[in-house]
Enzyme design. Structure first.
Site, PDB file in Angstrom:
ATOM      1  N   TRP A 104     -36.336  53.896  37.822  1.00 24.27           N
ATOM      2  CA  TRP A 104     -34.230  54.447  38.137  1.00 24.27           C
ATOM      3  C   TRP A 104     -34.472  52.712  38.687  1.00 24.27           C
ATOM      4  O   TRP A 104     -33.365  51.858  38.557  1.00 24.27           O
ATOM      5  CB  TRP A 104     -33.927  55.157  39.413  1.00 24.27           C
ATOM      6  CG  TRP A 104     -34.394  56.400  38.991  1.00 24.27           C
ATOM      7  CD1 TRP A 104     -35.043  57.632  38.525  1.00 24.27           C
ATOM      8  CD2 TRP A 104     -32.661  56.665  37.889  1.00 24.27           C
ATOM      9  NE1 TRP A 104     -34.446  58.165  38.179  1.00 24.27           N
ATOM     10  CE2 TRP A 104     -33.246  58.023  37.402  1.00 24.27           C
ATOM     11  CE3 TRP A 104     -32.132  55.950  37.076  1.00 24.27           C
ATOM     12  CZ2 TRP A 104     -32.146  58.573  36.545  1.00 24.27           C
ATOM     13  CZ3 TRP A 104     -30.882  56.523  36.571  1.00 24.27           C
ATOM     14  CH2 TRP A 104     -31.694  58.050  36.313  1.00 24.27           C
ATOM     15  N   ASP A 174     -32.144  51.230  47.094  1.00 18.25           N
ATOM     16  CA  ASP A 174     -31.963  52.981  46.384  1.00 18.25           C
ATOM     17  C   ASP A 174     -32.637  54.144  46.902  1.00 18.25           C
ATOM     18  O   ASP A 174     -33.785  54.024  46.745  1.00 18.25           O
ATOM     19  CB  ASP A 174     -32.197  53.076  44.825  1.00 18.25           C
ATOM     20  CG  ASP A 174     -32.129  54.061  44.287  1.00 18.25           C
ATOM     21  OD1 ASP A 174     -31.183  55.245  44.912  1.00 18.25           O
ATOM     22  OD2 ASP A 174     -31.941  54.413  42.606  1.00 18.25           O
ATOM     23  N   LYS A 198     -30.229  65.565  45.604  1.00 21.50           N
ATOM     24  CA  LYS A 198     -31.280  65.671  45.769  1.00 21.50           C
ATOM     25  C   LYS A 198     -31.621  66.165  47.496  1.00 21.50           C
ATOM     26  O   LYS A 198     -31.755  67.563  47.935  1.00 21.50           O
ATOM     27  CB  LYS A 198     -32.685  64.258  46.165  1.00 21.50           C
ATOM     28  CG  LYS A 198     -33.391  64.126  44.269  1.00 21.50           C
ATOM     29  CD  LYS A 198     -32.196  63.438  43.314  1.00 21.50           C
ATOM     30  CE  LYS A 198     -33.426  62.530  42.865  1.00 21.50           C
ATOM     31  NZ  LYS A 198     -32.650  62.861  41.985  1.00 21.50           N
TER      32      LYS A 198
HETATM   33  N1  PMP Z   1     -31.843  56.279  41.304  1.00 17.52           N
HETATM   34  C1  PMP Z   1     -32.389  57.397  42.019  1.00 17.52           C
HETATM   35  C2  PMP Z   1     -34.066  56.549  42.425  1.00 17.52           C
HETATM   36  C3  PMP Z   1     -32.409  58.496  40.930  1.00 17.52           C
HETATM   37  O1  PMP Z   1     -33.879  59.797  41.315  1.00 17.52           O
HETATM   38  C4  PMP Z   1     -31.520  58.764  39.723  1.00 17.52           C
HETATM   39  C5  PMP Z   1     -31.248  59.835  39.114  1.00 17.52           C
HETATM   40  N2  PMP Z   1     -31.908  61.345  40.093  1.00 17.52           N
HETATM   41  C6  PMP Z   1     -30.627  57.911  39.852  1.00 17.52           C
HETATM   42  C7  PMP Z   1     -30.680  56.759  40.523  1.00 17.52           C
HETATM   43  C8  PMP Z   1     -29.312  57.855  39.234  1.00 17.52           C
HETATM   44  O2  PMP Z   1     -28.461  58.738  40.095  1.00 17.52           O
HETATM   45  P1  PMP Z   1     -27.075  59.080  39.620  1.00 17.52           P
HETATM   46  O3  PMP Z   1     -27.108  60.717  37.969  1.00 17.52           O
HETATM   47  O4  PMP Z   1     -26.631  59.774  40.628  1.00 17.52           O
HETATM   48  O5  PMP Z   1     -26.188  58.474  38.912  1.00 17.52           O
END
Ligand code: PMP
Length: 363
Positions: A104, A174, A198
């Site tokens: 991520w 994040d 989550k």
């Molecule tokens: N950052 C992290 C740490 C994630 O775990 C995720 C998705 N699991 C994201 C960003 C992306 O999130 P989204 O699908 O809500 O855009």
């Protein structure tokens, strides 16, 4: 055990049973309104109070200082990968520092590069994204626009257990997969973001906590929808928000405050669950191999492999027959991932541990 309780998905994931029951009721009829939550106007007084209470509860759980704003936005955590550099890097001559620690954080970098210069402060790819840098190991540039990192890499199951960065540089984090799972000092961060799916609620809403002073440096060429100031001025109702997702998030914050008793209590429960699973992995090393370096093991996502692809396939198949779901590792990494977010119960983790021990013995 109810199948919802055995949902080890990486997200959207398990929610507290009481929240699911209240949501079911609200879909039929929100008691104090007499309408389904799916049909209540986002311009109603009721919904304005839902947003306000959600923001207050989050501020209370995190002991937020008064100069922080809580925003409920759309576009997932992914949109934050762009909104953040648009605010903090666009039209500026400095660099932004990024820690590249997994799937991520890697995704967060290209959108920033569209807005300005990015420096990769640390890159964990050569080590297979199994470990994280120590705070003292990083050489920070004091003139950076900000430092961005991911507190818990959801795919690899690695988590920072200490604060990194320098107070002189805006910390941006994040926290999508460990937000509200443990206490932390929010006042050390300039901007924190986390999508809901989550620990906070269902998909559709993304929490942003921002130090208000940061907005003073906003460039003047942002589309309004991508400008935090517009959302702040509109109390997170700039356009039609996901009413249901925000309502469920409110219910989760109430659960955290009143049923669990706050983030210290939540953290203690989460530590017990993670310790149970890692103990099985360590005690059955012939069958299970943890992905993360020990000191960076995640309390949220327990990632491991079995010796062969066939054993992993059998493990997943037998786990599914038992009623467990969501255990397949992320498509980029393979293996097994047991996500044990806030709402995952001790009993469900104990059942998974027993299943893992039995599986190891059977083979
Ligand atoms: N950052 C992290 C740490 C994630 O775990 C995720 C998705 N699991 C994201 C960003 C992306 O999130 P989204 O699908 O809500 O855009």
């Amino acid at each position: 055990m109810n199948r919802n309780a055995l949902n080890f998905s990486g997200g959207p994931g398990v929610l507290p049973a009481t929240v699911l029951a209240q949501t079911q009721q609200a879909i039929a009829e929100v008691p104090e309104v007499g309408l389904s939550v799916l049909g209540i106007s986002h311009r109603s007084d009721w919904f304005a109070e839902v947003v306000a209470e959600t923001e207050r509860n989050i501020a209370q759980l995190l002991h937020l200082p008064a100069n922080y704003a809580v925003l409920l936005l759309q576009g997932g955590a992914t949109l934050q990968f762009s909104m953040i550099p648009m605010l903090l890097l666009r039209q500026r001559q400095c660099v932004a520092d990024y820690v590249r620690s997994g799937y991520w954080s890697s995704k967060s970098i290209p959108p920033a590069q569209l807005e300005g210069a990015v420096r990769i402060l640390w890159d964990g790819e050569l080590n297979g994204f199994r470990n994280l840098p120590k705070a003292a190991e990083l050489s920070y540039s004091k003139d950076a626009a900000y430092l961005h990192y991911v507190s818990n890499e959801t795919v690899e199951g690695i988590q920072f257990h200490e604060l990194i960065g320098d107070d002189a540089v805006a910390r941006v984090c994040d926290m999508s997969s460990d937000m509200l799972s443990r206490p932390f000092d929010a006042s050390r961060f300039a901007l924190i973001y986390a999508h809901a799916q989550k620990n906070l609620g269902p998909a559709g809403v993304t929490l942003v906590i921002i130090r208000r002073e940061l907005l003073e440096q906003a460039p003047n060429n942002l589309p309004e929808m991508l400008d935090y100031r517009a959302h702040l001025a509109a109390h997170s109702i700039y356009n039609t928000p996901p009413v249901l997702a925000i309502y469920v998030t409110l219910l989760v914050t109430r659960w955290l405050l009143h049923d669990i008793g706050g983030l210290a209590q939540m953290d203690a429960l989460n530590r017990i669950k993670a310790a149970m699973l890692y103990a099985v992995i360590d005690e059955h090393a012939e069958m299970y191999c943890g992905h993360a370096a020990r000191e960076h093991r995640s309390l949220m996502n327990v990632v491991f492999t079995l010796p062969t692809f066939e054993l992993e396939r059998d493990f997943l198949q037998q786990a599914a027959e038992y009623g467990f779901s969501g255990l397949k590792g992320h498509r980029s990494l393979g293996g097994i991932r047991a996500s044990i977010y806030n709402a995952m119960t001790n009993e469900a983790v104990a059942a998974l541990c027993q299943f893992m021990v039995d599986f190891a013995r059977r083979i």
